[in-house]
Design a protein around this motif. Sequence first.
Motif, PDB file in Angstrom:
ATOM      1  N   UNK A  84       0.836  -1.204   0.000  1.00  0.00           N
ATOM      2  CA  UNK A  84       0.000   0.000   0.000  1.00  0.00           C
ATOM      3  C   UNK A  84       0.876   1.262   0.000  1.00  0.00           C
ATOM      4  N   UNK A  85       1.969   1.216   0.770  1.00  0.00           N
ATOM      5  CA  UNK A  85       2.892   2.345   0.796  1.00  0.00           C
ATOM      6  C   UNK A  85       3.525   2.557  -0.574  1.00  0.00           C
ATOM      7  N   UNK A  86       3.907   1.453  -1.224  1.00  0.00           N
ATOM      8  CA  UNK A  86       4.508   1.535  -2.563  1.00  0.00           C
ATOM      9  C   UNK A  86       3.524   2.150  -3.547  1.00  0.00           C
ATOM     10  N   UNK A  92       2.027   9.416  -5.985  1.00  0.00           N
ATOM     11  CA  UNK A  92       2.679  10.701  -5.735  1.00  0.00           C
ATOM     12  C   UNK A  92       3.745  10.991  -6.781  1.00  0.00           C
ATOM     13  N   UNK A  93       4.485   9.958  -7.176  1.00  0.00           N
ATOM     14  CA  UNK A  93       5.515  10.133  -8.191  1.00  0.00           C
ATOM     15  C   UNK A  93       4.897  10.524  -9.532  1.00  0.00           C
ATOM     16  N   UNK A  94       3.834   9.847  -9.913  1.00  0.00           N
ATOM     17  CA  UNK A  94       3.155  10.159 -11.180  1.00  0.00           C
ATOM     18  C   UNK A  94       2.670  11.603 -11.177  1.00  0.00           C
ATOM     19  N   UNK A  95       2.086  12.033 -10.053  1.00  0.00           N
ATOM     20  CA  UNK A  95       1.594  13.408  -9.945  1.00  0.00           C
ATOM     21  C   UNK A  95       2.746  14.414 -10.041  1.00  0.00           C
ATOM     22  N   UNK A 293      12.969   6.585  -2.317  1.00  0.00           N
ATOM     23  CA  UNK A 293      12.136   5.707  -1.500  1.00  0.00           C
ATOM     24  C   UNK A 293      11.658   4.497  -2.304  1.00  0.00           C
ATOM     25  N   UNK A 294      11.186   4.757  -3.522  1.00  0.00           N
ATOM     26  CA  UNK A 294      10.710   3.650  -4.368  1.00  0.00           C
ATOM     27  C   UNK A 294      11.842   2.686  -4.699  1.00  0.00           C
ATOM     28  N   UNK A 295      13.016   3.238  -4.942  1.00  0.00           N
ATOM     29  CA  UNK A 295      14.163   2.378  -5.235  1.00  0.00           C
ATOM     30  C   UNK A 295      14.481   1.462  -4.048  1.00  0.00           C
ATOM     31  N   UNK A 296      14.378   2.007  -2.846  1.00  0.00           N
ATOM     32  CA  UNK A 296      14.643   1.191  -1.652  1.00  0.00           C
ATOM     33  C   UNK A 296      13.612   0.071  -1.526  1.00  0.00           C
ATOM     34  N   UNK A 297      12.348   0.401  -1.800  1.00  0.00           N
ATOM     35  CA  UNK A 297      11.312  -0.637  -1.750  1.00  0.00           C
ATOM     36  C   UNK A 297      11.536  -1.672  -2.846  1.00  0.00           C
ATOM     37  N   UNK A 298      11.850  -1.183  -4.063  1.00  0.00           N
ATOM     38  CA  UNK A 298      12.049  -2.105  -5.181  1.00  0.00           C
ATOM     39  C   UNK A 298      13.249  -3.013  -4.944  1.00  0.00           C
TER      40      UNK A 298
END
Length: 465
Positions: A84-86, A92-95, A293-298
């Motif tokens: 859900x966080x991802x 947010x990134x798309x926006x 942040x997304x990179x860390x999750x990925x």
Amino acid sequence: MFVTGRRTLSEIEKSIADLRTQEQQMLHEMEQLTGHQSKLIGQRTSAFRELAEVRTRSAIADGVIDQADALQHKVASILEARQKTIEALKVRQTETFARRDELNGDAERIRAEIDALEERLDEAASKARDELSGEAAYVALKTAQTDARNTHDKAVAKAKQAEQDRATKGKAFESDPLFMYLWQRKYGSRDYRPHWLIRSGDDWVARMIGYSDARANYTILNEIPDRLGDHVELLADRLKQAASQVEAAEAARINKLAGTDLTGELTGARNRQAETNKALEAAEAEIEEITLQLNRYAEGLDYSFKEAVALSAEFLQHEHYTRLIAQARSTAEPTDDRIVSRIGEIDRKAVDLERTVKQRRKDLDKISRKRKELLDVAAKYRRNYYDDPSSIFEPDDIAGTVLRELIRGAITGADYWARSQRRHNWKGRPADPFRRRAGFPPFGGGWGRGGGGKKGGGFHTGGGF
């Protein structure tokens, strides 16, 4: 052939977009890999649960199934919240990407508006030049400027010749050890205060080599370049004053012809450009934060993923499971042997997958780093008005080969920016005297500062101005 700063920035923006696409593709692949890792965690837990069931049926392990169920539920909850966080970060990134694209569009429209206003300003300057060329007062100012420049240039030439004379003619004095002995002791000056016995010897040497006349000639040889240098500085100030008077006359006429509406519109457009550039940098900073942040999750480096792995590892290494695996080898039940074999296969897959994740992580980090470097360069281009119509680069393929070298890692973003600064120049325009006095870019003022300039110091205008 020169390349414009506008085109160079456009190529940089295209490269940023390409890297962003590559980054998104790599990010998607990394998410799939970490998703697979999450599934393996679940499969391994399930396999141990099955093993526990088998052993429970044989009354060897009590309460292990409940622990496994609790573990599966807790890990699933962690991974679900993580997803859900991802998804929220992706939205947010798309926006933010959309906002940056919108701001880039605004920046392009403002640049087009500025180009049109600058063109009108140059037209007014050309008209002002035609009008002023027929007025006696302006012609007198231009004549005084020309005379001041000629006088200054001649003085510069004399000063250079005097420096050369000091170097060449001075050798005859400096190669004479007796003369230099007396010169360094300051013989013949008020600072010369030796013992009487030494003085008598120095007097004898001075008479022998004709030091008095030689000293006078060497002194003049050294003083002339310094005096001429001071004279050049004085003439440079006079030339600057003469040029300032010419510029003031030109700027006043340009301002009269252009009108306050044109200059006010240009001021407003420049202010909007500065605001848009700041908003762009803010959006880029937000994109960078979200991307990290997304990179860390990925990449599976986030706390929630590590917690899920740690929980599974801690429970699966419990004594119950260690005993169950060991005992599976000694039982007649074939099911537990198959489960243990499946656990081993899952572990092997997990190791191979982690190896792939590490390599992809390096690739993703490299792309992200290059995108950030290009964003930094683009921001510096805008801050220094390299996207202005008068901004050009000397032939160096700065928008082609050199840019590709940056993308493939042959040079850094700092190298590219340094090379951009070295190759950058400004085209002179008719209204430059007005721009200089008004503080319009690229001459600085409230909008920022120029980042380039002609080599040799100062900004050189073109045409009659």
